[in-house]
Design an enzyme around this catalytic site. Structure first.
Site, short mmCIF file in Angstrom:
data_model
loop_
_atom_site.label_atom_id
_atom_site.label_comp_id
_atom_site.label_asym_id
_atom_site.label_seq_id
_atom_site.Cartn_x
_atom_site.Cartn_y
_atom_site.Cartn_z
N ARG A 54 -43.08 -0.12 93.38
CA ARG A 54 -43.14 0.27 94.79
C ARG A 54 -42.18 -0.58 95.62
O ARG A 54 -41.95 -1.75 95.30
CB ARG A 54 -44.57 0.11 95.32
N TYR B 108 -63.25 1.32 80.60
CA TYR B 108 -63.12 0.89 79.22
C TYR B 108 -61.68 0.64 78.78
O TYR B 108 -61.43 -0.21 77.94
CB TYR B 108 -63.77 1.92 78.28
N LYS C 14 -51.20 -2.67 95.23
CA LYS C 14 -51.95 -1.67 95.98
C LYS C 14 -53.42 -1.63 95.56
O LYS C 14 -54.31 -1.55 96.40
CB LYS C 14 -51.31 -0.29 95.77
N HIS D 226 -50.53 2.78 88.24
CA HIS D 226 -51.58 3.71 88.68
C HIS D 226 -52.87 3.38 87.95
O HIS D 226 -52.86 2.98 86.80
CB HIS D 226 -51.18 5.16 88.38
N ARG E 5 -39.78 6.80 92.09
CA ARG E 5 -40.94 6.73 91.20
C ARG E 5 -41.32 8.14 90.70
O ARG E 5 -41.62 8.32 89.53
CB ARG E 5 -42.12 6.07 91.92
#
Length: 178
Positions: free
Chosen positions: A28, A152, A55, A142, A119
């Site tokens: 970013r 998990y 973020k 992300h 991106r």
């Protein structure tokens, strides 16, 4: 856009170098402009972005292709002793502005490309070239939407992402040479 970026006559302009690092790592714009030298391990070819700057408030490890390491060497020549890779003009104590990146990218792309657009483009090209979507999503930092899977699966896929990002950097080199 890549051709304009790679053939820019202002090779030691910090904003151009910031865009190159953004393109080579797919991070970013805020992560790029606030980057500090202490976050980089050139020997391991990784960038450790601390959680407080991310973020989703989760530390992020970014593999660096050889082209990104070359860009880091050029950045060091210009940024000197600043703690930031991309210090602003006044006193080198604050980073460049996000507006600087946006303006420069729009200028290089005839008003068609934005920092975040890179991106999208990178993700699309990597997916089209059959890279594992988990690797791509992790590179983009992300977080998994599926809460159970996200709870998990804490895999970093670092070795796979190193190979993927080297492929990406080599791909950009091929575009540049066209």
């Amino acid at each position: 856009f890549v051709h304009e970026l790679y053939t820019s006559s202002d090779e030691l302009n910090l904003v151009i170098l910031a865009i190159k690092l953004l393109v080579l790592t797919l991070q970013r714009p805020g992560e790029i402009r606030l980057a500090k030298w202490e976050e980089f391990d050139k020997k391991k070819a990784i960038w450790n972005i601390p959680a407080h700057r991310m973020k989703k408030k989760r530390e992020h490890v970014v593999p660096l292709p050889k082209q990104a390491l070359e860009v880091l060497n050029k950045i060091k020549v210009v940024s000197g002793n600043s703690e930031f890779l991309f210090p602003g003009r006044i006193g080198f104590t604050k980073p460049i502005s996000d507006v600087a990146l946006i303006k420069a990218m729009k200028k290089l792309s005839a008003n068609k490309m934005t920092p975040h657009g890179i991106r999208h483009t990178g993700s699309t090209i990597l997916n089209e070239n059959n890279f594992n979507s988990d690797w791509i999503e992790r590179q983009l930092s992300h977080v998994e939407d599926n809460k159970v899977r996200g709870t998990y699966n804490k895999a970093e896929y670092l070795e796979q992402r190193k190979d993927m990002m080297q492929w990406w950097a080599d791909y950009l080199d091929k575009i540049y040479s066209v």
